[in-house]
Design a protein around this motif. Structure first.
Motif, short mmCIF file in Angstrom:
data_model
loop_
_atom_site.label_atom_id
_atom_site.label_comp_id
_atom_site.label_asym_id
_atom_site.label_seq_id
_atom_site.Cartn_x
_atom_site.Cartn_y
_atom_site.Cartn_z
N PRO A 159 6.63 -13.92 24.13
CA PRO A 159 5.23 -14.36 24.22
C PRO A 159 4.36 -13.72 23.13
CG PRO A 159 5.70 -12.73 25.93
CD PRO A 159 7.01 -13.01 25.24
N PRO A 160 3.17 -14.30 22.90
CA PRO A 160 2.29 -13.71 21.88
C PRO A 160 2.04 -12.24 22.19
CG PRO A 160 1.31 -15.70 22.84
CD PRO A 160 2.55 -15.39 23.63
N CYS A 161 1.84 -11.44 21.17
CA CYS A 161 1.58 -10.02 21.38
C CYS A 161 0.74 -9.51 20.22
CB CYS A 161 2.89 -9.23 21.48
SG CYS A 161 3.83 -9.18 19.93
N THR A 162 0.30 -8.28 20.34
CA THR A 162 -0.37 -7.64 19.21
C THR A 162 0.43 -6.41 18.81
OG1 THR A 162 -1.75 -6.32 20.67
CG2 THR A 162 -2.69 -8.41 19.88
N VAL A 163 0.37 -6.07 17.53
CA VAL A 163 1.07 -4.90 17.03
C VAL A 163 0.09 -4.05 16.23
CG1 VAL A 163 3.06 -4.06 15.72
CG2 VAL A 163 3.18 -6.31 16.81
N ASP A 164 -0.06 -2.80 16.65
CA ASP A 164 -0.89 -1.87 15.87
C ASP A 164 -0.10 -1.40 14.67
OD1 ASP A 164 -3.02 -1.99 17.67
OD2 ASP A 164 -2.15 -0.43 18.93
N VAL A 165 -0.70 -1.51 13.50
CA VAL A 165 0.01 -1.09 12.29
C VAL A 165 -0.88 -0.13 11.49
CG1 VAL A 165 1.26 -3.29 12.16
CG2 VAL A 165 -0.82 -2.97 10.79
N PHE A 166 -0.23 0.62 10.62
CA PHE A 166 -0.94 1.45 9.64
C PHE A 166 -0.71 0.79 8.28
CE2 PHE A 166 -0.01 4.23 13.19
CZ PHE A 166 -1.13 5.06 13.29
N LYS A 167 -1.78 0.28 7.72
CA LYS A 167 -1.65 -0.46 6.46
C LYS A 167 -1.88 0.48 5.28
CE LYS A 167 -3.34 -4.47 4.01
NZ LYS A 167 -4.01 -5.77 4.11
N VAL A 168 -0.91 0.52 4.37
CA VAL A 168 -1.03 1.40 3.20
C VAL A 168 -2.27 1.02 2.41
CG1 VAL A 168 0.04 2.14 1.04
CG2 VAL A 168 1.48 1.70 3.05
N SER A 169 -3.14 2.00 2.12
CA SER A 169 -4.32 1.65 1.35
C SER A 169 -4.42 2.37 0.02
CB SER A 169 -5.60 1.84 2.17
OG SER A 169 -5.84 3.19 2.44
N GLU A 170 -3.88 3.58 -0.11
CA GLU A 170 -4.02 4.30 -1.38
C GLU A 170 -2.93 5.34 -1.55
OE1 GLU A 170 -7.67 6.56 -3.81
OE2 GLU A 170 -7.83 6.21 -1.67
N ARG A 171 -2.48 5.51 -2.79
CA ARG A 171 -1.56 6.60 -3.10
C ARG A 171 -2.36 7.78 -3.60
NH1 ARG A 171 2.01 2.90 -6.83
NH2 ARG A 171 3.30 1.85 -5.27
N MET A 172 -2.13 8.95 -3.06
CA MET A 172 -2.86 10.14 -3.49
C MET A 172 -1.93 11.05 -4.28
SD MET A 172 -5.83 9.64 -2.14
CE MET A 172 -6.74 11.14 -1.85
N ASP A 173 -2.35 11.38 -5.50
CA ASP A 173 -1.57 12.29 -6.34
C ASP A 173 -2.02 13.73 -6.08
OD1 ASP A 173 0.14 13.35 -8.25
OD2 ASP A 173 -1.02 12.63 -9.98
N TYR A 174 -1.17 14.68 -6.49
CA TYR A 174 -1.57 16.08 -6.47
C TYR A 174 -2.61 16.31 -7.55
CZ TYR A 174 2.62 16.79 -3.67
OH TYR A 174 3.57 16.72 -2.68
N PRO A 175 -3.51 17.27 -7.35
CA PRO A 175 -4.42 17.66 -8.44
C PRO A 175 -3.60 18.23 -9.60
CG PRO A 175 -5.12 18.61 -6.33
CD PRO A 175 -3.74 18.05 -6.12
N ARG A 176 -3.98 17.88 -10.81
CA ARG A 176 -3.20 18.30 -11.99
C ARG A 176 -4.12 18.86 -13.07
NH1 ARG A 176 2.01 16.02 -11.78
NH2 ARG A 176 2.15 14.73 -9.91
N ASP A 177 -3.54 19.69 -13.96
CA ASP A 177 -4.29 20.16 -15.13
C ASP A 177 -4.14 19.15 -16.27
OD1 ASP A 177 -1.84 20.56 -16.35
OD2 ASP A 177 -1.85 22.75 -16.07
N ASP A 178 -4.70 19.50 -17.43
CA ASP A 178 -4.70 18.55 -18.55
C ASP A 178 -3.30 18.25 -19.06
OD1 ASP A 178 -7.39 18.46 -18.30
OD2 ASP A 178 -7.80 19.92 -19.92
N ASN A 179 -2.34 19.16 -18.77
CA ASN A 179 -0.96 18.92 -19.20
C ASN A 179 -0.15 18.15 -18.16
OD1 ASN A 179 -1.37 20.40 -21.62
ND2 ASN A 179 -1.14 22.30 -20.44
N GLY A 180 -0.81 17.80 -17.06
CA GLY A 180 -0.10 17.04 -16.03
C GLY A 180 0.62 17.91 -15.02
N ASN A 181 0.42 19.23 -15.12
CA ASN A 181 1.08 20.11 -14.15
C ASN A 181 0.29 20.17 -12.84
OD1 ASN A 181 3.16 20.95 -15.98
ND2 ASN A 181 1.58 22.20 -17.01
#
Ligand SMILES: CC(=O)N[C@@H](CC(=O)O)C(=O)O
Ligand SMILES: [Zn+2]
Length: 312
Positions: free
Chosen positions: A217-239
């Motif tokens: 029968p019809p149903c509903t499903v709670d989902v978590f929708k991907v919205s953003e990728r978060m990077d680590y904080p980095r210095d100017d050299n990418g570290n």
């Protein structure tokens, strides 16, 4: 009465269970190897289920991949380019898998592919859905969630074209990702192994019932929708200059609200979340995502409606 709204799907007669897409994610590798030796546990009436190791060279080396990530390799370009020994190993493998289980997007493709993954993050059992319009998969995931309650099994919806990637399972008409953690790379943990096994049992039961003609029968499903990728904080050299904050570490699926601690610098400073509204982070501190410049993903909650389904 409501049968007008019932969506018909073909029987799901051809089903595959993939392990070793990432060669260091041991639950899927081990379960699939077990089922290759004895497939009794995964057989159901009216279904042919094939267990398959997708990246045997990576499994051999116990590494995520050999040349390139197999779970990013199923692009139209890769699948349609002339095959040859000079292609990266995983691209060759993608073409072979596409021939065996696809072709992707064609009527000959496998009905359902379960792809088994482990994460180092504290996500528990997670089902990964690639389309909010796949009513067969919505019903399957609703069934699994109900079957394992009161244990929980969140559904991660990854369908934004800018954020999704060309997965191995995308070869099937109904691709199902199964991600279970926390488990270190190269390690087997009994609780994680058993949790994965139980989810698959229920998912295969659903397919058997569906093929027997049961209407869902019809149903509903709670989902978590991907919205953003978060990077680590980095210095100017990418570290990387900060780590996941202790208040966020292991708190997958818990709300993160503007102002909440997010990262901690090596000299002890707290960097707060500064987005708009609450989000639900997941894949927090996943080992395999350092190379992808990703500390975690944020998700937002949504409730999806699934139509009634029945086999045609
Ligand atoms: C940790 C890990 O490998 N996660 C999977 C998620 C998925 O299957 O969509 C990946 O990045 O391919
Ligand atoms: Zn994986």
């Amino acid at each position: 009465m409501s049968s007008n709204n019932v969506v018909g799907f073909d029987e799901a007669r051809r089903v595959a269970i993939f392990g070793g897409t990432h060669g260091n994610e041991m639950s899927g590798v081990t379960l699939v190897n077990l089922w290759l030796m004895n497939s009794g546990e995964i057989q159901r009436r009216g279904v042919e289920t094939k267990a398959f190791i997708t990246n045997p060279k990576a499994v051999e080396k116990c590494s995520r991949y050999v040349d390139t990530d197999l779970n990013r390799a199923f692009t139209t370009e890769n699948l349609s380019c002339p095959s040859g020994k000079d292609l990266p190993y995983e691209v060759q493998r993608a073409q072979e898998i596409n021939t065996m289980f696809g072709p992707k997007g064609s009527p000959e493709a496998y009905d359902v592919i379960f792809d088994l993954h482990n994460t180092t993050s504290n996500m528990g059992c997670t089902l990964i859905l690639e389309s909010s319009k796949d009513h067969f998969n919505l019903q399957l995931m609703n069934y699994v969630k109900k079957a394992i309650a009161p244990a929980s099994c969140p559904v991660l919806l990854n369908e934004d074209p800018c954020l999704k990637y060309a997965t191995v399972r995308s070869v099937a008409k109904h691709p199902v990702g199964l991600e279970v953690g926390p488990q270190p790379q190269g390690v087997l943990r009994s609780n994680i192994f058993e949790a994965m096994r139980i989810i698959l049992k229920h998912a295969l039961d659903f397919i058997e019932l569906f093929n027997e003609g049961v209407e869902f029968p019809p149903c509903t499903v709670d989902v978590f929708k991907v919205s953003e990728r978060m990077d680590y904080p980095r210095d100017d050299n990418g570290n990387i200059v900060a780590m996941v904050h202790p208040n966020l570490q292991d708190c997958d699926w818990e709300p993160l609200t503007p102002g909440d601690p997010m990262f901690q610098t090596f000299d002890g400073k707290t960097l707060p979340y500064e987005g708009v509204g609450s989000v639900y982070p997941t894949f927090i501190n996943e080992a395999a995502y350092y190379e992808k410049q990703q500390a975690f993903v944020t998700t937002r909650r949504e409730t999806l409606a699934a139509n009634a389904i029945r086999k045609v």
